[in-house]
Structure formats: structure tokens, C-alpha cells
Design a protein around this motif. Structure first.
Motif, PDB file in Angstrom:
ATOM      1  N   TYR A 143     106.446  14.617  -0.531  1.00 60.45           N
ATOM      2  CA  TYR A 143     106.619  13.355  -1.260  1.00 60.45           C
ATOM      3  C   TYR A 143     105.747  13.290  -2.513  1.00 60.45           C
ATOM      4  O   TYR A 143     105.526  12.223  -3.076  1.00 60.45           O
ATOM      5  CB  TYR A 143     106.319  12.163  -0.345  1.00 60.45           C
ATOM      6  CG  TYR A 143     107.218  12.158   0.871  1.00 60.45           C
ATOM      7  CD1 TYR A 143     108.574  11.866   0.758  1.00 60.45           C
ATOM      8  CD2 TYR A 143     106.724  12.480   2.129  1.00 60.45           C
ATOM      9  CE1 TYR A 143     109.410  11.874   1.860  1.00 60.45           C
ATOM     10  CE2 TYR A 143     107.555  12.500   3.235  1.00 60.45           C
ATOM     11  CZ  TYR A 143     108.894  12.202   3.097  1.00 60.45           C
ATOM     12  OH  TYR A 143     109.725  12.228   4.188  1.00 60.45           O
ATOM     13  N   TYR A 144     105.261  14.451  -2.928  1.00 63.92           N
ATOM     14  CA  TYR A 144     104.417  14.517  -4.122  1.00 63.92           C
ATOM     15  C   TYR A 144     104.665  15.859  -4.816  1.00 63.92           C
ATOM     16  O   TYR A 144     104.686  16.916  -4.165  1.00 63.92           O
ATOM     17  CB  TYR A 144     102.940  14.395  -3.736  1.00 63.92           C
ATOM     18  CG  TYR A 144     101.975  14.394  -4.904  1.00 63.92           C
ATOM     19  CD1 TYR A 144     101.552  13.198  -5.469  1.00 63.92           C
ATOM     20  CD2 TYR A 144     101.496  15.589  -5.427  1.00 63.92           C
ATOM     21  CE1 TYR A 144     100.664  13.194  -6.541  1.00 63.92           C
ATOM     22  CE2 TYR A 144     100.606  15.588  -6.499  1.00 63.92           C
ATOM     23  CZ  TYR A 144     100.196  14.393  -7.045  1.00 63.92           C
ATOM     24  OH  TYR A 144      99.331  14.392  -8.114  1.00 63.92           O
ATOM     25  N   GLY A 145     104.876  15.824  -6.150  1.00 63.58           N
ATOM     26  CA  GLY A 145     105.115  17.059  -6.886  1.00 63.58           C
ATOM     27  C   GLY A 145     104.525  17.003  -8.286  1.00 63.58           C
ATOM     28  O   GLY A 145     103.866  16.026  -8.672  1.00 63.58           O
ATOM     29  N   ASN A 146     104.767  18.045  -9.049  1.00 66.20           N
ATOM     30  CA  ASN A 146     104.303  18.125 -10.434  1.00 66.20           C
ATOM     31  C   ASN A 146     105.509  18.319 -11.353  1.00 66.20           C
ATOM     32  O   ASN A 146     106.557  18.823 -10.936  1.00 66.20           O
ATOM     33  CB  ASN A 146     103.324  19.294 -10.603  1.00 66.20           C
ATOM     34  CG  ASN A 146     102.063  19.102  -9.769  1.00 66.20           C
ATOM     35  OD1 ASN A 146     101.432  18.054  -9.830  1.00 66.20           O
ATOM     36  ND2 ASN A 146     101.715  20.116  -8.988  1.00 66.20           N
ATOM     37  N   TRP A 147     105.344  17.901 -12.597  1.00 64.84           N
ATOM     38  CA  TRP A 147     106.450  18.032 -13.545  1.00 64.84           C
ATOM     39  C   TRP A 147     105.920  18.362 -14.937  1.00 64.84           C
ATOM     40  O   TRP A 147     104.771  18.104 -15.276  1.00 64.84           O
ATOM     41  CB  TRP A 147     107.287  16.751 -13.610  1.00 64.84           C
ATOM     42  CG  TRP A 147     106.521  15.553 -14.134  1.00 64.84           C
ATOM     43  CD1 TRP A 147     105.775  14.678 -13.405  1.00 64.84           C
ATOM     44  CD2 TRP A 147     106.406  15.139 -15.498  1.00 64.84           C
ATOM     45  NE1 TRP A 147     105.200  13.730 -14.212  1.00 64.84           N
ATOM     46  CE2 TRP A 147     105.581  13.987 -15.508  1.00 64.84           C
ATOM     47  CE3 TRP A 147     106.924  15.601 -16.708  1.00 64.84           C
ATOM     48  CZ2 TRP A 147     105.265  13.308 -16.688  1.00 64.84           C
ATOM     49  CZ3 TRP A 147     106.607  14.919 -17.879  1.00 64.84           C
ATOM     50  CH2 TRP A 147     105.783  13.788 -17.858  1.00 64.84           C
ATOM     51  N   SER A 148     106.831  18.927 -15.740  1.00 63.11           N
ATOM     52  CA  SER A 148     106.537  19.175 -17.156  1.00 63.11           C
ATOM     53  C   SER A 148     107.836  18.964 -17.935  1.00 63.11           C
ATOM     54  O   SER A 148     108.940  19.217 -17.424  1.00 63.11           O
ATOM     55  CB  SER A 148     105.996  20.598 -17.376  1.00 63.11           C
ATOM     56  OG  SER A 148     106.979  21.565 -17.018  1.00 63.11           O
ATOM     57  N   TYR A 149     107.698  18.500 -19.176  1.00 65.82           N
ATOM     58  CA  TYR A 149     108.876  18.228 -20.003  1.00 65.82           C
ATOM     59  C   TYR A 149     108.660  18.804 -21.396  1.00 65.82           C
ATOM     60  O   TYR A 149     107.624  18.592 -22.028  1.00 65.82           O
ATOM     61  CB  TYR A 149     109.120  16.724 -20.096  1.00 65.82           C
ATOM     62  CG  TYR A 149     110.278  16.350 -20.979  1.00 65.82           C
ATOM     63  CD1 TYR A 149     111.593  16.535 -20.557  1.00 65.82           C
ATOM     64  CD2 TYR A 149     110.062  15.827 -22.254  1.00 65.82           C
ATOM     65  CE1 TYR A 149     112.666  16.199 -21.382  1.00 65.82           C
ATOM     66  CE2 TYR A 149     111.122  15.473 -23.074  1.00 65.82           C
ATOM     67  CZ  TYR A 149     112.433  15.678 -22.625  1.00 65.82           C
ATOM     68  OH  TYR A 149     113.493  15.351 -23.446  1.00 65.82           O
ATOM     69  N   ALA A 154     108.759  18.469 -29.998  1.00 67.20           N
ATOM     70  CA  ALA A 154     107.794  17.538 -29.375  1.00 67.20           C
ATOM     71  C   ALA A 154     106.817  18.309 -28.496  1.00 67.20           C
ATOM     72  O   ALA A 154     107.166  19.342 -27.906  1.00 67.20           O
ATOM     73  CB  ALA A 154     108.542  16.502 -28.550  1.00 67.20           C
ATOM     74  N   PRO A 155     105.581  17.832 -28.434  1.00 69.19           N
ATOM     75  CA  PRO A 155     104.617  18.512 -27.566  1.00 69.19           C
ATOM     76  C   PRO A 155     105.022  18.378 -26.093  1.00 69.19           C
ATOM     77  O   PRO A 155     105.660  17.413 -25.699  1.00 69.19           O
ATOM     78  CB  PRO A 155     103.303  17.774 -27.860  1.00 69.19           C
ATOM     79  CG  PRO A 155     103.714  16.432 -28.348  1.00 69.19           C
ATOM     80  CD  PRO A 155     105.006  16.646 -29.092  1.00 69.19           C
ATOM     81  N   GLU A 156     104.643  19.353 -25.337  1.00 71.99           N
ATOM     82  CA  GLU A 156     104.978  19.346 -23.904  1.00 71.99           C
ATOM     83  C   GLU A 156     104.211  18.243 -23.187  1.00 71.99           C
ATOM     84  O   GLU A 156     103.042  17.985 -23.482  1.00 71.99           O
ATOM     85  CB  GLU A 156     104.662  20.709 -23.283  1.00 71.99           C
ATOM     86  CG  GLU A 156     105.028  20.800 -21.804  1.00 71.99           C
ATOM     87  CD  GLU A 156     104.811  22.188 -21.244  1.00 71.99           C
ATOM     88  OE1 GLU A 156     103.973  22.313 -20.319  1.00 71.99           O
ATOM     89  OE2 GLU A 156     105.441  23.148 -21.751  1.00 71.99           O
ATOM     90  N   GLN A 157     104.872  17.602 -22.258  1.00 74.26           N
ATOM     91  CA  GLN A 157     104.248  16.562 -21.428  1.00 74.26           C
ATOM     92  C   GLN A 157     104.266  17.024 -19.967  1.00 74.26           C
ATOM     93  O   GLN A 157     105.155  17.779 -19.554  1.00 74.26           O
ATOM     94  CB  GLN A 157     105.025  15.240 -21.563  1.00 74.26           C
ATOM     95  CG  GLN A 157     104.995  14.638 -22.952  1.00 74.26           C
ATOM     96  CD  GLN A 157     105.933  13.446 -23.058  1.00 74.26           C
ATOM     97  OE1 GLN A 157     107.131  13.623 -23.301  1.00 74.26           O
ATOM     98  NE2 GLN A 157     105.386  12.245 -22.910  1.00 74.26           N
ATOM     99  N   ASN A 158     103.307  16.561 -19.221  1.00 75.22           N
ATOM    100  CA  ASN A 158     103.273  16.936 -17.793  1.00 75.22           C
ATOM    101  C   ASN A 158     102.498  15.898 -16.999  1.00 75.22           C
ATOM    102  O   ASN A 158     101.799  15.046 -17.557  1.00 75.22           O
ATOM    103  CB  ASN A 158     102.676  18.334 -17.605  1.00 75.22           C
ATOM    104  CG  ASN A 158     101.355  18.497 -18.322  1.00 75.22           C
ATOM    105  OD1 ASN A 158     100.375  17.842 -18.008  1.00 75.22           O
ATOM    106  ND2 ASN A 158     101.342  19.361 -19.345  1.00 75.22           N
ATOM    107  N   GLY A 159     102.639  15.984 -15.675  1.00 72.87           N
ATOM    108  CA  GLY A 159     101.962  15.035 -14.784  1.00 72.87           C
ATOM    109  C   GLY A 159     102.422  15.224 -13.354  1.00 72.87           C
ATOM    110  O   GLY A 159     102.769  16.340 -12.937  1.00 72.87           O
ATOM    111  N   CYS A 160     102.453  14.120 -12.605  1.00 74.05           N
ATOM    112  CA  CYS A 160     102.835  14.175 -11.193  1.00 74.05           C
ATOM    113  C   CYS A 160     104.018  13.246 -10.934  1.00 74.05           C
ATOM    114  O   CYS A 160     104.261  12.304 -11.694  1.00 74.05           O
ATOM    115  CB  CYS A 160     101.667  13.796 -10.289  1.00 74.05           C
ATOM    116  SG  CYS A 160     101.129  12.082 -10.463  1.00 74.05           S
TER     117      CYS A 160
END
Length: 215
Positions: A143-149, A154-160
Motif C-alpha cells: 500500500y506504499y510505493g515510489n514514483w517518478s515523472y 520539464a525537470p523530473e519529479q518524484n516522491g511516494c
């Protein structure tokens, strides 16, 4: 004859006198022994009484100390229970409160098929001229993961990403996959459809942006 009679009389008197001294001495000795025995008996009785009193006092002290120790332990246990209850209540209140974006953390997910782990993979931004790619990575917690876009120019974004819900006025829940940036800022929320396999992600109530799973 009179001389012998006199002698016998004197001997008799002397015998009586000697017998009387012997009786007084015996009586005196007996009295002395009795007094000594009585004194020893009184002393012994006094010692026994003192011993019993000391033992009783010792038992009272021990019993008092035991009661005091038990009361102290009970008080400490009550204090610990009270502290634990207060801490649990605070944690419970914190868990039931929504975050600044209105989302609640789900402690009992609605179904095993609904999980962040099901999102793992690459997603392409659809219905747009922008070439955007969303990559989601699973963790040990389904129920918890990581992501990047990453998007053109555009600069890359990431988080959870988490599984959370919004609470309706009738207390029903609307589930979302919520994406947060590394600094904690809310990035996007995608409604949970419950479909399996999941191939489309629609944001918010408008459905925009829309991502499709890459083949």
C-alpha cells in the motif's frame, strides 16, 4: 537417778532446739528457692513476652511494608496504564484526522486487489500533446510505493504514492491513489476503480490527467 533424769531432760531440750533450727533453716532455704524459682519464671515469662512482642511487631512491619510495596506497584501500574491509554488515544486521534489535503490513511484496505503494488510499471500520459511518462515502483508494503515523472522540457519529479481516502458527509469513503512529492507536497490523486487488471488512471473527479499503462 535424778542426775540421769536431768541429763535426759537436757538432751531432750537440746534435741528439740536442734530440731527447731533445722526446720527454720529448711523453711528459709525452701522459701529462698521458691522466690528464686518465681523470679526466674517471671524473668523467663518477661523474656517470652518481649520476644512475642518483638516478633509481632516485626510481622506488623513486614506486613505493612508488603502492603506499601503492593500499593506502590499498583499505583505505578495504574500510572503506566493511564499514560499508555493517553498515548494510544492521541495516536488514534492523529490517525483518524485527515491530512492538510483532506485525505485519510486507510488502516483496513477494502480488498486485496486494491493496492499500490498493482500500479507498478510505466504509464504514459494520454489525451495530451505532452510526452509524459510516469514510472511507479512497488516496495515491501503493497500500500506504499515510489514514483517518478518525466516530461518533455520539464525537470523530473518524484516522491511516494499511498492508498488513502476522502470521507463523504454520509461517512462513506472514496479511495484514491495519492501521489506526494519528496517535500510532502501533494502532486496528484487518482481514483481507485477496483478494476483488475488496472490499465487506466484518471485523476480527481474530472478524469484529467489520464494515464494508460505502457504495453
Amino acid at each position: 537417778m535424778k542426775k540421769w533424769t536431768s541429763v535426759f531432760a537436757l538432751l531432750a531440750v537440746a534435741g528439740l532446739a536442734l530440731t527447731g533450727c533445722g526446720t527454720d533453716a529448711d523453711n528459709s532455704t525452701a522459701d529462698s528457692v521458691q522466690e528464686t524459682t518465681t523470679a526466674v519464671s517471671d524473668t523467663t515469662t518477661g523474656a517470652e513476652t518481649q520476644t512475642e512482642t518483638t516478633v509481632a511487631a516485626s510481622e506488623d512491619i513486614t506486613e505493612t511494608e508488603t502492603v506499601t510495596t503492593s500499593e506502590s506497584a499498583a499505583a505505578e501500574e495504574t500510572s503506566d496504564d493511564s499514560t499508555t491509554s493517553e498515548t494510544s488515544a492521541e495516536e488514534s486521534d492523529a490517525a483518524e484526522a485527515p491530512n492538510e489535503y483532506g485525505f485519510y490513511t486507510e488502516k483496513n484496505p477494502p480488498a486485496t486487489s486494491v493496492s499500490v503494488a498493482a500500479l507498478a510499471g510505466t504509464w504514459n500520459l494520454a489525451d495530451s500533446d505532452i510526452n509524459g511518462v510516469l514510472t511507479i515502483t512497488a516496495t515491501d508494503d503493497i500500500y506504499y510505493g515510489n514514483w517518478s515523472y518525466a516530461a518533455d522540457g520539464a525537470p523530473e519529479q518524484n516522491g511516494c504514492v499511498k492508498l488513502e481516502y476522502l470521507l463523504n458527509p454520509d461517512d462513506s469513503k472514496d479511495y484514491y491513489y495519492t501521489f506526494y512529492e519528496t517535500d510532502g507536497a501533494f502532486w496528484e490523486g487518482f481514483g481507485v476503480s477496483g478494476e483488475a487488471p488496472l490499465n487506466d488512471l484518471y485523476a480527481g473527479q474530472s478524469g484529467v490527467p489520464h494515464y494508460t499503462r505502457a504495453e
